[in-house]
Design a protein around this motif. Sequence first.
Motif, PDB file in Angstrom:
ATOM      1  N   GLN A   1     -29.400 -15.288  50.434  1.00  0.00           N
ATOM      2  CA  GLN A   1     -27.904 -15.817  50.645  1.00  0.00           C
ATOM      3  C   GLN A   1     -27.522 -16.562  49.617  1.00  0.00           C
ATOM      4  N   SER A   2     -28.305 -17.124  48.499  1.00  0.00           N
ATOM      5  CA  SER A   2     -28.095 -17.547  47.210  1.00  0.00           C
ATOM      6  C   SER A   2     -27.785 -16.971  46.247  1.00  0.00           C
ATOM      7  N   LEU A   3     -28.124 -15.583  46.325  1.00  0.00           N
ATOM      8  CA  LEU A   3     -27.883 -14.562  45.196  1.00  0.00           C
ATOM      9  C   LEU A   3     -26.469 -14.211  45.324  1.00  0.00           C
ATOM     10  N   PRO A   4     -25.988 -14.406  43.721  1.00  0.00           N
ATOM     11  CA  PRO A   4     -24.235 -13.998  43.938  1.00  0.00           C
ATOM     12  C   PRO A   4     -24.211 -12.648  44.185  1.00  0.00           C
ATOM     13  N   SER A   5     -22.934 -12.248  44.855  1.00  0.00           N
ATOM     14  CA  SER A   5     -22.819 -11.058  45.232  1.00  0.00           C
ATOM     15  C   SER A   5     -22.523  -9.842  44.041  1.00  0.00           C
ATOM     16  N   VAL A   6     -21.981 -10.529  43.094  1.00  0.00           N
ATOM     17  CA  VAL A   6     -21.794  -9.484  41.866  1.00  0.00           C
ATOM     18  C   VAL A   6     -23.130  -8.881  41.303  1.00  0.00           C
ATOM     19  N   ALA A   7     -24.213  -9.618  41.721  1.00  0.00           N
ATOM     20  CA  ALA A   7     -25.319  -8.835  40.947  1.00  0.00           C
ATOM     21  C   ALA A   7     -25.674  -7.739  41.845  1.00  0.00           C
ATOM     22  N   TRP A   8     -25.277  -7.511  42.824  1.00  0.00           N
ATOM     23  CA  TRP A   8     -25.441  -6.154  43.679  1.00  0.00           C
ATOM     24  C   TRP A   8     -24.677  -5.278  43.135  1.00  0.00           C
ATOM     25  N   VAL A   9     -23.754  -5.463  42.481  1.00  0.00           N
ATOM     26  CA  VAL A   9     -22.689  -4.238  41.970  1.00  0.00           C
ATOM     27  C   VAL A   9     -23.089  -3.300  41.215  1.00  0.00           C
TER      28      VAL A   9
ATOM     29  N   LEU B 138     -22.255  -5.924  52.581  1.00  0.00           N
ATOM     30  CA  LEU B 138     -23.189  -6.149  53.715  1.00  0.00           C
ATOM     31  C   LEU B 138     -24.444  -6.986  53.121  1.00  0.00           C
ATOM     32  N   LEU B 139     -24.917  -6.735  51.851  1.00  0.00           N
ATOM     33  CA  LEU B 139     -25.836  -7.443  51.184  1.00  0.00           C
ATOM     34  C   LEU B 139     -25.394  -9.139  50.947  1.00  0.00           C
ATOM     35  N   GLY B 140     -24.241  -9.484  51.128  1.00  0.00           N
ATOM     36  CA  GLY B 140     -23.827 -10.864  50.754  1.00  0.00           C
ATOM     37  C   GLY B 140     -23.370 -11.324  52.073  1.00  0.00           C
ATOM     38  N   ALA B 141     -23.165 -10.576  53.040  1.00  0.00           N
ATOM     39  CA  ALA B 141     -22.793 -11.405  54.363  1.00  0.00           C
ATOM     40  C   ALA B 141     -23.853 -11.447  55.429  1.00  0.00           C
ATOM     41  N   VAL B 142     -24.689 -10.283  55.587  1.00  0.00           N
ATOM     42  CA  VAL B 142     -25.944 -10.360  56.295  1.00  0.00           C
ATOM     43  C   VAL B 142     -26.844 -11.538  56.312  1.00  0.00           C
ATOM     44  N   PRO B 143     -27.243 -11.904  55.129  1.00  0.00           N
ATOM     45  CA  PRO B 143     -27.972 -13.031  55.295  1.00  0.00           C
ATOM     46  C   PRO B 143     -27.369 -14.378  55.719  1.00  0.00           C
ATOM     47  N   SER B 144     -26.131 -14.482  55.533  1.00  0.00           N
ATOM     48  CA  SER B 144     -25.504 -15.540  56.144  1.00  0.00           C
ATOM     49  C   SER B 144     -25.317 -15.859  57.375  1.00  0.00           C
ATOM     50  N   ILE B 145     -24.757 -14.543  58.161  1.00  0.00           N
ATOM     51  CA  ILE B 145     -24.797 -14.417  59.513  1.00  0.00           C
ATOM     52  C   ILE B 145     -26.259 -14.825  60.237  1.00  0.00           C
TER      53      ILE B 145
ATOM     54  N   PHE C 152     -18.387 -15.138  52.612  1.00  0.00           N
ATOM     55  CA  PHE C 152     -19.317 -14.202  51.769  1.00  0.00           C
ATOM     56  C   PHE C 152     -18.698 -12.711  51.616  1.00  0.00           C
ATOM     57  N   SER C 153     -18.268 -12.225  52.890  1.00  0.00           N
ATOM     58  CA  SER C 153     -17.709 -10.982  53.020  1.00  0.00           C
ATOM     59  C   SER C 153     -16.724 -10.831  52.199  1.00  0.00           C
ATOM     60  N   TRP C 154     -15.766 -11.672  51.973  1.00  0.00           N
ATOM     61  CA  TRP C 154     -14.503 -11.642  51.322  1.00  0.00           C
ATOM     62  C   TRP C 154     -14.595 -12.001  49.863  1.00  0.00           C
ATOM     63  N   ARG C 155     -15.525 -12.676  49.372  1.00  0.00           N
ATOM     64  CA  ARG C 155     -16.010 -13.064  47.949  1.00  0.00           C
ATOM     65  C   ARG C 155     -16.789 -11.564  47.542  1.00  0.00           C
ATOM     66  N   SER C 156     -17.688 -11.138  48.445  1.00  0.00           N
ATOM     67  CA  SER C 156     -18.575  -9.726  47.860  1.00  0.00           C
ATOM     68  C   SER C 156     -17.405  -8.719  47.551  1.00  0.00           C
ATOM     69  N   LEU C 157     -16.301  -8.670  48.654  1.00  0.00           N
ATOM     70  CA  LEU C 157     -15.307  -7.622  48.476  1.00  0.00           C
ATOM     71  C   LEU C 157     -14.709  -7.768  47.044  1.00  0.00           C
ATOM     72  N   MET C 158     -14.422  -8.867  46.908  1.00  0.00           N
ATOM     73  CA  MET C 158     -13.537  -9.168  45.656  1.00  0.00           C
ATOM     74  C   MET C 158     -14.369  -8.658  44.224  1.00  0.00           C
ATOM     75  N   ALA C 159     -15.408  -9.189  44.520  1.00  0.00           N
ATOM     76  CA  ALA C 159     -16.329  -8.816  43.188  1.00  0.00           C
ATOM     77  C   ALA C 159     -16.607  -7.362  43.086  1.00  0.00           C
TER      78      ALA C 159
END
Length: 325
Positions: free
Chosen positions: A166-174, A193-200, A252-259
Amino acid sequence: MASTETGAAAEAAGTTDEAPAGTPPAPAGRPAPAGARPGGAADLAGLEAGLDALDTTVADRRPWLRRLGAKAVPPAVAIVLVLGLWQLAYHFELKDHYLLPSPVDVARSLQDKWLEGTLLDYVWTSVSRGALGFLASVVIGTPLGLIVARVKPVRAAIGPILSGLQSLPSVAWVPAAIIWFGLSDATIYAVVLLGAVPSIANGLVSGVDQISPLYLRAGRTIGARGLTGVRHVLLPAALPGYLAGLKQGWAFSWRSLMAAELIVNAADLGTGLGQLLEQGRELQDMSWVLSAILLILIVGIGIELLIFAPIERRVLRSRGLLAKS
């Protein structure tokens, strides 16, 4: 003889402690008659009326225009202040005009995209991707959160991993997603998914942890076990925390999507808001860049106000945590 006569006179005058026969009980909410004894029917009626008044919802009788103004004026004032400061920065050239365009320039850029007929396509592409990725995250994150919350060995094993993800920046997964799936929609959805699932999942775990043990024991007593207990006891009791996790999951979904859209750019993928932002950067067009940022912000705020805020108010009001105005 004197005392007998005095008692008779007092009784005739009605000054004894007992109320005369036939005295009606005091109406609810009014003081009891002078002759009524404490603890009688009048006091009970007054107490019940007071308790009922605590539960009574006081309707807001202000005109609807005034209520609308009370909600709309503060955000409008904030927007005007931001635009005013922005215009002042442009006027005094804190940055060169090609680096910091005016609000009018950004509005003109949005108008051009609207007249081209492409603006809604950009917004719809990103919103549809975000909604689909968020729904998939809910489907995966909800059972994962329940398992982590209720199974101690699983919680000890992967609970810290979920918090770390959850604390890992989503852009790191790109970069990893591009290597796994190439320049495709699968890459974008994987990052979401990798950005939003841990938060939920963590939100649901937090909600389950806050459930009173009394509710769980009561559910087991009436036979609510297994999936029945999850459906009728566990999830309803954990709903406030779960809803907070869903809100954070959407963010987190929206932020991950933009990244992902900023980096994953291909002709056959369509153009979302993140790709629109990257195109503006490549063209060194700050009006284009700021208009894309503004659209991303508007969509994020709109989803929060139109979907999550009403659901949250309804849940909190049903729990007695938010009074109707």
